[in-house]
Design a protein around this motif. Structure first.
Motif, mmCIF file in Angstrom:
data_model
loop_
_atom_site.group_PDB
_atom_site.id
_atom_site.type_symbol
_atom_site.label_atom_id
_atom_site.label_comp_id
_atom_site.label_asym_id
_atom_site.label_seq_id
_atom_site.Cartn_x
_atom_site.Cartn_y
_atom_site.Cartn_z
ATOM 1 N N ARG A 69 0.797 -1.225 0.000
ATOM 2 C CA ARG A 69 0.000 0.000 0.000
ATOM 3 C C ARG A 69 0.836 1.286 0.000
ATOM 4 O O ARG A 69 0.530 2.210 -0.757
ATOM 5 C CB ARG A 69 -0.982 -0.020 1.175
ATOM 6 C CG ARG A 69 -2.121 -1.024 0.973
ATOM 7 C CD ARG A 69 -3.009 -1.145 2.198
ATOM 8 N NE ARG A 69 -4.093 -2.097 1.990
ATOM 9 C CZ ARG A 69 -5.294 -1.780 1.522
ATOM 10 N NH1 ARG A 69 -5.560 -0.512 1.234
ATOM 11 N NH2 ARG A 69 -6.220 -2.697 1.346
ATOM 12 N N LYS A 73 0.473 3.955 -2.986
ATOM 13 C CA LYS A 73 0.065 5.337 -2.700
ATOM 14 C C LYS A 73 1.055 6.338 -3.302
ATOM 15 O O LYS A 73 0.682 7.466 -3.630
ATOM 16 C CB LYS A 73 -0.032 5.556 -1.196
ATOM 17 C CG LYS A 73 -1.223 4.872 -0.539
ATOM 18 C CD LYS A 73 -1.213 5.089 0.960
ATOM 19 C CE LYS A 73 -2.386 4.383 1.639
ATOM 20 N NZ LYS A 73 -2.349 4.545 3.121
ATOM 21 N N ARG A 77 -1.899 7.379 -9.702
ATOM 22 C CA ARG A 77 -3.137 6.586 -9.737
ATOM 23 C C ARG A 77 -3.698 6.441 -11.151
ATOM 24 O O ARG A 77 -4.632 5.673 -11.370
ATOM 25 C CB ARG A 77 -4.216 7.215 -8.849
ATOM 26 C CG ARG A 77 -3.802 7.525 -7.426
ATOM 27 C CD ARG A 77 -3.427 6.295 -6.608
ATOM 28 N NE ARG A 77 -3.655 6.524 -5.202
ATOM 29 C CZ ARG A 77 -2.851 7.222 -4.397
ATOM 30 N NH1 ARG A 77 -1.741 7.754 -4.876
ATOM 31 N NH2 ARG A 77 -3.158 7.380 -3.116
ATOM 32 N N GLU A 93 -9.356 0.494 -3.973
ATOM 33 C CA GLU A 93 -9.504 1.184 -2.684
ATOM 34 C C GLU A 93 -8.566 2.382 -2.580
ATOM 35 O O GLU A 93 -8.886 3.380 -1.922
ATOM 36 C CB GLU A 93 -9.225 0.212 -1.535
ATOM 37 C CG GLU A 93 -10.310 -0.830 -1.320
ATOM 38 C CD GLU A 93 -9.893 -1.894 -0.328
ATOM 39 O OE1 GLU A 93 -8.770 -1.780 0.232
ATOM 40 O OE2 GLU A 93 -10.660 -2.841 -0.100
ATOM 41 N N LEU A 94 -7.409 2.299 -3.240
ATOM 42 C CA LEU A 94 -6.416 3.374 -3.175
ATOM 43 C C LEU A 94 -6.643 4.435 -4.243
ATOM 44 O O LEU A 94 -5.871 5.396 -4.331
ATOM 45 C CB LEU A 94 -5.006 2.789 -3.300
ATOM 46 C CG LEU A 94 -4.569 1.889 -2.142
ATOM 47 C CD1 LEU A 94 -3.194 1.287 -2.425
ATOM 48 C CD2 LEU A 94 -4.543 2.663 -0.830
ATOM 49 N N TYR A 96 -6.974 3.977 -7.738
ATOM 50 C CA TYR A 96 -6.562 3.741 -9.126
ATOM 51 C C TYR A 96 -7.810 3.671 -10.003
ATOM 52 O O TYR A 96 -8.810 3.048 -9.642
ATOM 53 C CB TYR A 96 -5.729 2.467 -9.233
ATOM 54 C CG TYR A 96 -4.300 2.683 -8.785
ATOM 55 C CD1 TYR A 96 -3.297 2.983 -9.705
ATOM 56 C CD2 TYR A 96 -3.955 2.628 -7.439
ATOM 57 C CE1 TYR A 96 -1.989 3.208 -9.294
ATOM 58 C CE2 TYR A 96 -2.654 2.855 -7.016
ATOM 59 C CZ TYR A 96 -1.679 3.153 -7.953
ATOM 60 O OH TYR A 96 -0.389 3.380 -7.544
#
Length: 258
Positions: A69, A73, A77, A93-94, A96
């Motif tokens: 992660r 991060k 993205r 979730e991050l 992308y």
């Protein structure tokens, strides 16, 4: 073909003009959740800079040692991501925005240049995660990647592969057995795929590990043993243990499509 090994499971594979970042861990420590008491990895020499001009991020699993992660991060993205279903969830979730989830046997193409075929890989809980076969379509140069030593059952259908990236040692836990089983499967992999080059993965790099888990993990096998076993089987791939964080070229003979 050019490759850079960043240690653990992390690779940059350059096929033609396409730069594919595989299972990247490039910044910070490696931990599962916040349990540094259980397992923590740190580089003895930090990576100078995150590689630029990445065309694709390829994730084989959703666990931190494949979908790290802090590294994800730190990356743009907007970079496309191809991943196992669990890896795809992490990327989404991050934030992308261009994520493709592939289940084993599914195929996608990068820029019309690189075919990416998902293969069945390691069983993690109730989910079978991914390995991959990458094929550069103009040259037919091919790379097999699977980081735990769990080759697919339909390996014979892949034909020959130019470069294999897979572990050559076992990492074993009491009772649970081998969580990485390269010593068990690497010779069979070399025999079936007949690669010109075999690149060990999963346990290399300038990395120091600590925590409860490392005290009970047992490593079985090494590169010298692997080379001797290859010779005994009359198998002739070049086994390269790359210098971490150093770009190197792999010269391969003209490939023939299976």
């Amino acid at each position: 073909m050019y490759l850079t090994y960043y240690g653990a499971n992390s690779w940059l594979i350059e096929l033609g003009q396409q730069r594919i970042l595989v299972d990247p861990w490039l910044v910070g420590s490696l931990m599962f959740g916040s349990m540094n008491w259980l397992f923590k990895g740190d580089r003895t020499t930090p990576i100078d800079a995150i590689p630029e001009a990445i065309d694709l991020i390829l994730l084989s699993q959703g666990l931190e040692d494949h979908a790290h992660r802090p590294t994800l991060k730190a990356l743009d993205r907007q970079i496309p991501v191809v991943a196992s279903p669990n890896g795809a969830k992490v990327a989404e979730e991050l934030g992308y925005t261009r994520v493709t989830a592939l289940a084993p046997s599914e195929v996608t193409t990068l820029a019309g240049q690189v075919e990416i075929r998902a293969l069945s890989g390691a069983p993690i809980g109730m989910q079978v995660e991914n390995g991959y076969l990458l094929r550069h379509l103009p040259s037919q140069a091919s790379v097999y990647y699977e980081p735990h030593g769990f080759p697919p059952g339909d390996l014979d259908d892949l034909g020959t592969v130019d470069v294999v990236i897979s572990p050559i040692v076992n990492l074993e836990l009491p009772v649970a057995g081998a969580i990485i089983q390269g010593k068990k499967t690497a010779i069979a992999l070399a025999k079936q795929l007949r690669p010109q080059v075999f690149l060990p993965t999963a346990t290399g790099g300038n990395i120091v590990y600590e925590g409860l888990l490392t005290s009970v993990l047992k490593a079985v096998g090494n590169a010298d043993e692997f080379r001797r076993e290859l010779a005994q089987q009359n198998l002739t791939p070049e086994v390269i243990e790359p210098e971490p964080n150093t770009r190197f070229s792999v010269a391969i003979a003209q490939s023939v499509a299976p």
